[in-house]
Design a protein around this motif. Structure first.
Motif, PDB file in Angstrom:
ATOM      1  N   GLU A   1       0.832  -1.207   0.000  1.00  8.46           N
ATOM      2  CA  GLU A   1       0.000   0.000   0.000  1.00  8.46           C
ATOM      3  C   GLU A   1       0.867   1.257   0.000  1.00  8.46           C
ATOM      4  OE1 GLU A   1      -2.837  -0.258   3.144  1.00  8.46           O
ATOM      5  OE2 GLU A   1      -4.041  -1.716   2.047  1.00  8.46           O
TER       6      GLU A   1
ATOM      7  N   GLY B   1       3.732   1.593  -1.345  1.00  5.46           N
ATOM      8  CA  GLY B   1       4.225   1.757  -2.712  1.00  5.46           C
ATOM      9  C   GLY B   1       3.146   2.227  -3.666  1.00  5.46           C
ATOM     10  N   LYS B   2       1.952   1.621  -3.532  1.00  9.74           N
ATOM     11  CA  LYS B   2       0.846   2.011  -4.416  1.00  9.74           C
ATOM     12  C   LYS B   2       0.495   3.478  -4.219  1.00  9.74           C
ATOM     13  CE  LYS B   2      -1.707  -2.372  -4.419  1.00  9.74           C
ATOM     14  NZ  LYS B   2      -2.965  -2.940  -3.911  1.00  9.74           N
ATOM     15  N   ALA B   3       0.448   3.902  -2.955  1.00  6.75           N
ATOM     16  CA  ALA B   3       0.043   5.279  -2.660  1.00  6.75           C
ATOM     17  C   ALA B   3       1.008   6.276  -3.282  1.00  6.75           C
ATOM     18  CB  ALA B   3      -0.055   5.495  -1.156  1.00  6.75           C
ATOM     19  N   LEU B   4       2.238   5.845  -3.567  1.00  5.48           N
ATOM     20  CA  LEU B   4       3.217   6.734  -4.194  1.00  5.48           C
ATOM     21  C   LEU B   4       3.145   6.677  -5.719  1.00  5.48           C
ATOM     22  CD1 LEU B   4       6.194   5.962  -1.828  1.00  5.48           C
ATOM     23  CD2 LEU B   4       5.120   8.186  -2.090  1.00  5.48           C
ATOM     24  N   GLY B   5       2.212   5.895  -6.228  1.00  2.99           N
ATOM     25  CA  GLY B   5       2.050   5.826  -7.678  1.00  2.99           C
ATOM     26  C   GLY B   5       2.984   4.844  -8.359  1.00  2.99           C
ATOM     27  N   LEU B   6       3.552   3.917  -7.592  1.00  2.33           N
ATOM     28  CA  LEU B   6       4.426   2.914  -8.199  1.00  2.33           C
ATOM     29  C   LEU B   6       3.582   1.778  -8.790  1.00  2.33           C
ATOM     30  CD1 LEU B   6       7.130   2.719  -5.384  1.00  2.33           C
ATOM     31  CD2 LEU B   6       7.390   3.752  -7.633  1.00  2.33           C
ATOM     32  N   THR B   7       4.127   1.140  -9.830  1.00  3.54           N
ATOM     33  CA  THR B   7       3.398   0.040 -10.453  1.00  3.54           C
ATOM     34  C   THR B   7       3.679  -1.265  -9.708  1.00  3.54           C
ATOM     35  OG1 THR B   7       5.228  -0.478 -11.908  1.00  3.54           O
ATOM     36  CG2 THR B   7       3.630   1.108 -12.739  1.00  3.54           C
ATOM     37  N   PHE B   8       2.898  -2.288 -10.048  1.00  3.19           N
ATOM     38  CA  PHE B   8       3.043  -3.601  -9.413  1.00  3.19           C
ATOM     39  C   PHE B   8       4.489  -4.096  -9.473  1.00  3.19           C
ATOM     40  CE2 PHE B   8       3.220  -8.202  -9.867  1.00  3.19           C
ATOM     41  CZ  PHE B   8       2.521  -8.626  -8.743  1.00  3.19           C
TER      42      PHE B   8
ATOM     43  N   GLN C   1       7.249  -2.420 -10.081  1.00  4.87           N
ATOM     44  CA  GLN C   1       8.162  -1.531  -9.360  1.00  4.87           C
ATOM     45  C   GLN C   1       8.132  -1.813  -7.868  1.00  4.87           C
ATOM     46  OE1 GLN C   1       6.569   2.213 -10.728  1.00  4.87           O
ATOM     47  NE2 GLN C   1       8.113   2.453 -12.326  1.00  4.87           N
TER      48      GLN C   1
ATOM     49  N   SER D   1      11.486  -3.342  -6.097  1.00  2.00           N
ATOM     50  CA  SER D   1      12.242  -2.401  -5.261  1.00  2.00           C
ATOM     51  C   SER D   1      11.917  -2.507  -3.775  1.00  2.00           C
ATOM     52  CB  SER D   1      11.965  -0.958  -5.690  1.00  2.00           C
ATOM     53  OG  SER D   1      12.256  -0.784  -7.042  1.00  2.00           O
TER      54      SER D   1
ATOM     55  N   ASN E   1      -7.846   7.063  -3.310  1.00  2.54           N
ATOM     56  CA  ASN E   1      -6.658   6.789  -4.131  1.00  2.54           C
ATOM     57  C   ASN E   1      -6.664   5.336  -4.634  1.00  2.54           C
ATOM     58  OD1 ASN E   1      -6.002   5.499  -1.783  1.00  2.54           O
ATOM     59  ND2 ASN E   1      -3.926   6.302  -1.644  1.00  2.54           N
TER      60      ASN E   1
ATOM     61  N   LEU F   1      -7.038   2.540  -3.282  1.00  2.60           N
ATOM     62  CA  LEU F   1      -6.539   1.395  -2.511  1.00  2.60           C
ATOM     63  C   LEU F   1      -7.705   0.457  -2.238  1.00  2.60           C
ATOM     64  CD1 LEU F   1      -3.995   2.753   0.138  1.00  2.60           C
ATOM     65  CD2 LEU F   1      -3.548   1.554  -1.993  1.00  2.60           C
TER      66      LEU F   1
ATOM     67  N   GLU G   1      -2.123   4.635 -11.428  1.00  2.00           N
ATOM     68  CA  GLU G   1      -0.907   5.262 -10.898  1.00  2.00           C
ATOM     69  C   GLU G   1      -0.918   6.774 -11.122  1.00  2.00           C
ATOM     70  OE1 GLU G   1      -0.674   2.494 -12.902  1.00  2.00           O
ATOM     71  OE2 GLU G   1      -0.170   1.038 -11.348  1.00  2.00           O
TER      72      GLU G   1
ATOM     73  N   ARG H   1      -2.812   8.297  -8.387  1.00  2.00           N
ATOM     74  CA  ARG H   1      -2.125   8.179  -7.095  1.00  2.00           C
ATOM     75  C   ARG H   1      -0.939   9.128  -6.981  1.00  2.00           C
ATOM     76  NH1 ARG H   1      -2.404   1.664  -7.173  1.00  2.00           N
ATOM     77  NH2 ARG H   1      -4.361   1.414  -6.052  1.00  2.00           N
ATOM     78  N   ARG H   2      -0.318   9.451  -8.123  1.00  5.12           N
ATOM     79  CA  ARG H   2       0.819  10.375  -8.055  1.00  5.12           C
ATOM     80  C   ARG H   2       0.384  11.755  -7.566  1.00  5.12           C
ATOM     81  NH1 ARG H   2       2.809   7.611 -12.850  1.00  5.12           N
ATOM     82  NH2 ARG H   2       1.782   9.087 -14.215  1.00  5.12           N
TER      83      ARG H   2
ATOM     84  N   PHE I   1       9.623   1.946   3.963  1.00  3.46           N
ATOM     85  CA  PHE I   1      10.256   0.736   3.449  1.00  3.46           C
ATOM     86  C   PHE I   1      11.519   0.450   4.268  1.00  3.46           C
ATOM     87  CE2 PHE I   1       8.476   2.917  -0.481  1.00  3.46           C
ATOM     88  CZ  PHE I   1       7.242   2.321  -0.322  1.00  3.46           C
TER      89      PHE I   1
END
Lengths: 226, 251
Positions: free
Chosen positions: A126, A128-135, A137, A141, B59, B61, B84, B87-88, B100
């Motif tokens: 979540e 990662g998703k919230a930052l606009g990253l793809t599956f 990515q 990462s 967003n 989710l 995406e 979400r950006r 992370f």
């Protein structure tokens, strides 16, 4: 090498060891084939198993379920003996053994790795998703680096199983340590009785597997501490 | 305001008759909510009232099954492509930080700038340091998240979201997982952010924050928006019994 072995263990046992160690290289090659082939295909099915598309997951599940449920020995028979006889094609033992162990390893590894990936908290996805990253990515990462820590001990542990598993390939005439050892043990030569040859082979298998086991233990400890 | 004027006005967030089910259970019931650019909304309510679910729908989710939702002019729907891109523009801060742990504080802030916005390494680092300074922890940039306190981690999470230069920020109970003495440092950061004119939707029980910052307070219960009002009105003169009961319990 033969000379050194003869000097160390006498002519008879030096020769025997030389033959066995020579055969061991084929055990190692087969193991490496299974690690690399099984690892790559396993990786593919790990990803397919978690891609958020139902039918793709289902395909991966079927593959994993299928090759986990079939005994390795049966895979060897099927690919090494069954298919050549039925389709009248020639499949060399090394190829049949390589394919069987690759299928076997890939199914098992993708199960282990999927478990490791799923041990990473959902919140990481979540984040990662919230930052606009793809599956992909997020997977490469964020999730995979964390899963690696969990995956290493069981992966190394399974590599030991694979090395031992290669011994079954003798049954389709793959020229590995097992096959040559068995030949010598069956030879009726004095001093090459099964009770002598098999323990020597056991020591060779042991010396292949033991460093991996130790490595796995050390890794487990290091990861537990960090 | 006449209907035509309302239709022309551009909303940062527009939710119309939105409903969501988990199986047979309806978690969100006919939600209507509009948020203008620069508006600050606080959403409160008892646990299980659907307030987190609501902002998680904004967003994508979470998906919803009925109604209309648009965020920054993008219409959201189930199975949409290029989620995406939406979400950006929408930053989110979670209760459990979701930093992370395999990356340093700086790399937490740099990663999505590089991958999603394709910024250069240099530019991404510069922007990251800029926002880490804004949340007052630039000196921790080379540490790993687990080496920081909860309050520091949450501030990093805020900086990480801001690095993407979003138009809307969502906060999902950002102080609920913190030790009491760390709540204020996070709230201060959020107040500072509100002062910059950011559009914010905050799910929180910090009523002092709501009074100080919010343009509107929304009270949810049982998947329904029960009441919404200006903070002074909301706290001093609640209209509904459920609101009164809730405020009685938390104030």
């Amino acid at each position: 090498m033969t000379e050194i072995l003869q000097w160390l263990f006498g002519e008879f046992y030096g020769n025997m060891l030389s033959v066995l160690l020579n055969a061991t290289q084929w055990t190692i090659y087969l193991s490496l084939t299974a690690f690399i082939g099984g690892g790559l295909i396993g990786l593919l099915f790990t990803v397919l198993k978690i891609v958020p598309v139902r039918w793709v997951q289902w395909t991966a599940t079927t593959y994993i379920w299928l090759f986990q449920s079939i005994p390795l020995l049966m895979l060897l028979f099927l690919i090494g003996l069954g298919i050549p006889a039925f389709f009248k094609v020639d499949i060399p033992p090394w190829f049949a053994a390589g394919v069987s162990l690759t299928l076997f390893t890939s199914a098992y590894m993708s199960e282990v790795w999927r478990g490791a990936l799923q041990s990473v908290p959902q919140g990481q996805w979540e984040g990662g998703k919230a930052l606009g990253l793809t599956f992909m990515q997020i997977l490469t990462s964020i999730i995979a680096p964390q899963a690696l820590r969990v995956a290493i001990p069981p992966t190394v542990g399974f590599m030991v199983q694979v090395i031992k598993g290669t011994s079954m390939a003798y049954i389709i005439d793959y020229n590995d340590l097992m096959r040559w050892g068995k030949k010598i043990a069956n030879s009726q030569i004095d001093g090459a009785e099964p009770f002598i040859v098999y323990p020597i082979m056991a020591v060779i298998y042991f010396s292949l597997c033991f460093p991996l086991s130790r490595w796995s233990k050390a890794m487990e400890k290091r990861l537990a501490n960090s | 305001m006449s209907d035509t004027e309302a239709a022309e006005e551009k909303f940062a967030v527009e939710v119309r008759a939105m409903s969501k089910w988990y199986g047979d259970f309806r978690v969100l019931h006919d939600i209507n909510l509009t948020v203008k650019d620069g508006e600050r909304i606080v959403i409160c309510g008892p646990s299980g009232s659907g307030k987190s679910t609501l902002i998680r729908c904004l967003n994508h989710l979470e998906t919803f099954q009925q109604g209309y939702v648009s965020v920054n002019g993008h219409e959201l729907n189930e199975g949409m492509k290029n989620v995406e891109a939406v979400r950006r523009d929408v930053g989110m801060v979670f209760q459990s930080f979701n930093l992370f742990p395999n990356l340093t504080v700086l790399d937490n802030c740099v990663l999505a700038q590089r991958k999603a916005l394709k910024r250069s390494k240099l530019e991404a680092r510069e922007i990251a340091m800029n926002y880490l300074e804004r949340v007052k922890i630039p000196e921790q940039s080379d540490k790993y998240p687990t080496q920081l306190s909860g309050g520091q981690q949450q501030r990093v999470a805020i900086a990480r979201a801001l690095c993407m230069e979003p138009k809307i920020m969502l906060f999902d109970e950002p102080t609920s997982a913190l030790d009491p003495e760390m709540v204020n440092e996070v709230l201060d950061t959020m107040i500072g952010l509100a002062d910059t004119g950011m559009t914010m939707l905050c799910v929180t029980h910090e009523m002092g924050f709501a009074r100080e910052v919010a343009d509107r307070v929304i009270f949810m219960d049982g998947g329904v928006i029960v009441e919404e009002n200006k903070p002074d009105e909301f706290f001093d003169n609640p209209q509904h019994n459920r609101t009164k009961t809730f405020l009685g319990q938390i104030l």
